[in-house]
Design a protein around this motif. Structure first.
Motif, PDB file in Angstrom:
ATOM      1  N   ASP A  71       0.446  -1.236  -0.027  1.00  0.00           N
ATOM      2  CA  ASP A  71      -0.167   0.086   0.079  1.00  0.00           C
ATOM      3  C   ASP A  71       0.300   1.228   0.203  1.00  0.00           C
ATOM      4  OD1 ASP A  71      -1.549   2.132   0.361  1.00  0.00           O
ATOM      5  OD2 ASP A  71      -3.791   0.344   1.346  1.00  0.00           O
ATOM      6  N   GLN A  72       0.097   2.560  -0.885  1.00  0.00           N
ATOM      7  CA  GLN A  72       1.143   3.390  -0.761  1.00  0.00           C
ATOM      8  C   GLN A  72       1.462   4.121   0.814  1.00  0.00           C
ATOM      9  OE1 GLN A  72       0.060   6.057  -3.256  1.00  0.00           O
ATOM     10  NE2 GLN A  72       1.778   6.951  -4.328  1.00  0.00           N
ATOM     11  N   ASN A  73       0.400   3.859   1.516  1.00  0.00           N
ATOM     12  CA  ASN A  73       0.577   4.466   2.562  1.00  0.00           C
ATOM     13  C   ASN A  73       1.168   3.678   3.456  1.00  0.00           C
ATOM     14  OD1 ASN A  73      -0.376   5.456   5.191  1.00  0.00           O
ATOM     15  ND2 ASN A  73      -2.598   5.197   5.351  1.00  0.00           N
ATOM     16  N   PHE A  74       2.423   3.335   3.629  1.00  0.00           N
ATOM     17  CA  PHE A  74       3.112   2.129   4.483  1.00  0.00           C
ATOM     18  C   PHE A  74       2.649   2.662   5.628  1.00  0.00           C
ATOM     19  CE2 PHE A  74       5.794   6.180   2.752  1.00  0.00           C
ATOM     20  CZ  PHE A  74       6.192   6.317   3.771  1.00  0.00           C
ATOM     21  N   TRP A  75       2.881   3.283   6.528  1.00  0.00           N
ATOM     22  CA  TRP A  75       3.143   3.411   7.856  1.00  0.00           C
ATOM     23  C   TRP A  75       2.252   2.594   8.335  1.00  0.00           C
ATOM     24  CZ3 TRP A  75       6.571   5.276   9.306  1.00  0.00           C
ATOM     25  CH2 TRP A  75       7.083   6.965   8.774  1.00  0.00           C
ATOM     26  N   PRO A  76       1.056   1.897   7.968  1.00  0.00           N
ATOM     27  CA  PRO A  76       0.846   0.293   8.187  1.00  0.00           C
ATOM     28  C   PRO A  76       1.289  -0.568   8.644  1.00  0.00           C
ATOM     29  CG  PRO A  76      -1.112   1.412   8.151  1.00  0.00           C
ATOM     30  CD  PRO A  76      -0.252   2.418   7.270  1.00  0.00           C
ATOM     31  N   LEU A  77       2.288  -0.683   7.397  1.00  0.00           N
ATOM     32  CA  LEU A  77       2.714  -1.824   7.141  1.00  0.00           C
ATOM     33  C   LEU A  77       4.743  -1.251   8.161  1.00  0.00           C
ATOM     34  CD1 LEU A  77       4.164  -4.376   5.286  1.00  0.00           C
ATOM     35  CD2 LEU A  77       5.191  -2.278   3.592  1.00  0.00           C
ATOM     36  N   VAL A  78       4.427  -0.599   8.453  1.00  0.00           N
ATOM     37  CA  VAL A  78       5.938   0.123   9.198  1.00  0.00           C
ATOM     38  C   VAL A  78       5.036  -0.499  10.534  1.00  0.00           C
ATOM     39  CG1 VAL A  78       7.217   1.766  10.080  1.00  0.00           C
ATOM     40  CG2 VAL A  78       6.631   1.859   7.433  1.00  0.00           C
ATOM     41  N   ALA A  79       4.474  -0.386  11.428  1.00  0.00           N
ATOM     42  CA  ALA A  79       3.564  -0.895  12.323  1.00  0.00           C
ATOM     43  C   ALA A  79       3.840  -1.862  12.391  1.00  0.00           C
ATOM     44  CB  ALA A  79       1.815  -0.296  12.408  1.00  0.00           C
ATOM     45  N   GLU A 127      10.346   4.846  16.223  1.00  0.00           N
ATOM     46  CA  GLU A 127      10.612   6.033  16.895  1.00  0.00           C
ATOM     47  C   GLU A 127      10.291   6.818  15.633  1.00  0.00           C
ATOM     48  OE1 GLU A 127      14.557   6.198  17.268  1.00  0.00           O
ATOM     49  OE2 GLU A 127      14.770   5.235  19.410  1.00  0.00           O
ATOM     50  N   LEU A 128      10.172   6.259  14.004  1.00  0.00           N
ATOM     51  CA  LEU A 128       9.576   6.504  12.963  1.00  0.00           C
ATOM     52  C   LEU A 128       8.738   6.615  13.163  1.00  0.00           C
ATOM     53  CD1 LEU A 128      12.036   5.190  10.467  1.00  0.00           C
ATOM     54  CD2 LEU A 128      11.902   7.677  11.179  1.00  0.00           C
ATOM     55  N   LEU A 129       7.670   5.403  12.911  1.00  0.00           N
ATOM     56  CA  LEU A 129       5.971   5.722  13.505  1.00  0.00           C
ATOM     57  C   LEU A 129       5.470   6.571  14.474  1.00  0.00           C
ATOM     58  CD1 LEU A 129       5.459   1.379  13.357  1.00  0.00           C
ATOM     59  CD2 LEU A 129       4.041   3.750  12.342  1.00  0.00           C
ATOM     60  N   ALA A 130       6.365   6.808  16.126  1.00  0.00           N
ATOM     61  CA  ALA A 130       6.016   7.343  16.665  1.00  0.00           C
ATOM     62  C   ALA A 130       5.962   9.751  16.388  1.00  0.00           C
ATOM     63  CB  ALA A 130       6.428   8.188  18.077  1.00  0.00           C
ATOM     64  N   GLU A 131       6.993   9.491  15.207  1.00  0.00           N
ATOM     65  CA  GLU A 131       6.976  11.298  15.249  1.00  0.00           C
ATOM     66  C   GLU A 131       5.903  11.148  13.536  1.00  0.00           C
ATOM     67  OE1 GLU A 131      10.443  13.469  12.735  1.00  0.00           O
ATOM     68  OE2 GLU A 131      11.412  11.811  13.630  1.00  0.00           O
ATOM     69  N   HIS A 132       5.849  10.606  13.029  1.00  0.00           N
ATOM     70  CA  HIS A 132       5.329  10.181  11.209  1.00  0.00           C
ATOM     71  C   HIS A 132       4.025  10.133  11.638  1.00  0.00           C
ATOM     72  CE1 HIS A 132       8.643  12.292   9.257  1.00  0.00           C
ATOM     73  NE2 HIS A 132       9.002  10.801  10.068  1.00  0.00           N
ATOM     74  N   ALA A 133       3.430   8.962  12.378  1.00  0.00           N
ATOM     75  CA  ALA A 133       1.955   8.044  13.087  1.00  0.00           C
ATOM     76  C   ALA A 133       1.811   7.919  13.909  1.00  0.00           C
ATOM     77  CB  ALA A 133       2.205   7.043  11.593  1.00  0.00           C
TER      78      ALA A 133
END
Length: 138
Positions: A71-79, A127-133
Motif C-alpha cells: 500500500d502506498q500508505n506504508f505506515w500501517p505496514l511499518v507498524a 521512533e519513526l512511527l511516533a514521529e510520523h504516524a
C-alpha cells in the motif's frame, strides 16, 4: 512523478512481478556469495558481491513499487514490521540454542548479534512511527 502501481493491472504486471522476485532472490544469492568469499579469505571479492547484493535489493524495491506490491500508505505496514522486529527476542533464542546444540557456536554468536540488530530495527521503527504516524503506536 511517482512510479507507484504504474504496471499493476497491465500486460506488464506479471513480468514486473517476476523481476521483483528475481532481484530479491539475487540479493540473497549475492549475500551468500559474499559470505562464502569472506570465509575463503577473499575480502575484496566479498565486497564486490556485497555491493551487487545492495543494488539487486534496490532493483527489487523498484519493481515492487511499479506493481504497487504494498500500500502506498506504508505506515500501517511499518507498524506491523515494527512489532515483528521488536519481538525478535521471542523466537530467536530458541534458534540460537539450537545452533549451539549442533556445535555451530560461531553461527549462534552471529545470530545473537542479528537478534540485537532486529530489536534495534524495532526501536528505530517505533521512533519513526511516533514521529510520523503516532495514531498507529500503542
Amino acid at each position: 512523478m511517482s512510479i507507484f502501481g504504474k504496471t499493476k493491472g497491465t500486460d506488464m504486471e506479471q513480468v514486473i512481478e517476476y523481476m521483483a522476485k528475481a532481484e530479491s532472490d539475487g540479493a540473497m544469492m549475492y549475500q551468500f556469495l559474499a559470505r562464502m568469499a569472506r570465509e575463503q579469505g577473499l575480502p575484496e571479492v566479498a565486497k564486490k558481491f556485497y555491493n551487487i547484493a545492495m543494488q539487486e535489493s534496490i532493483h527489487s524495491g523498484f519493481f515492487s513499487a511499479l506493481n504497487g506490491k504494498y500500500d502506498q500508505n506504508f505506515w500501517p505496514l511499518v507498524a506491523e514490521i515494527q512489532k515483528l522486529e521488536a519481538s525478535a527476542d521471542e523466537k530467536m533464542p530458541e534458534m540460537i540454542e539450537g545452533l549451539r546444540k549442533l556445535g555451530v557456536h560461531e553461527a549462534a554468536d552471529e545470530l545473537d548479534t542479528f537478534m540485537a540488530q532486529e530489536m534495534n530495527h524495532g526501536k528505530i521503527l517505533a521512533e519513526l512511527l511516533a514521529e510520523h504516524a503516532p495514531e498507529l503506536c500503542k
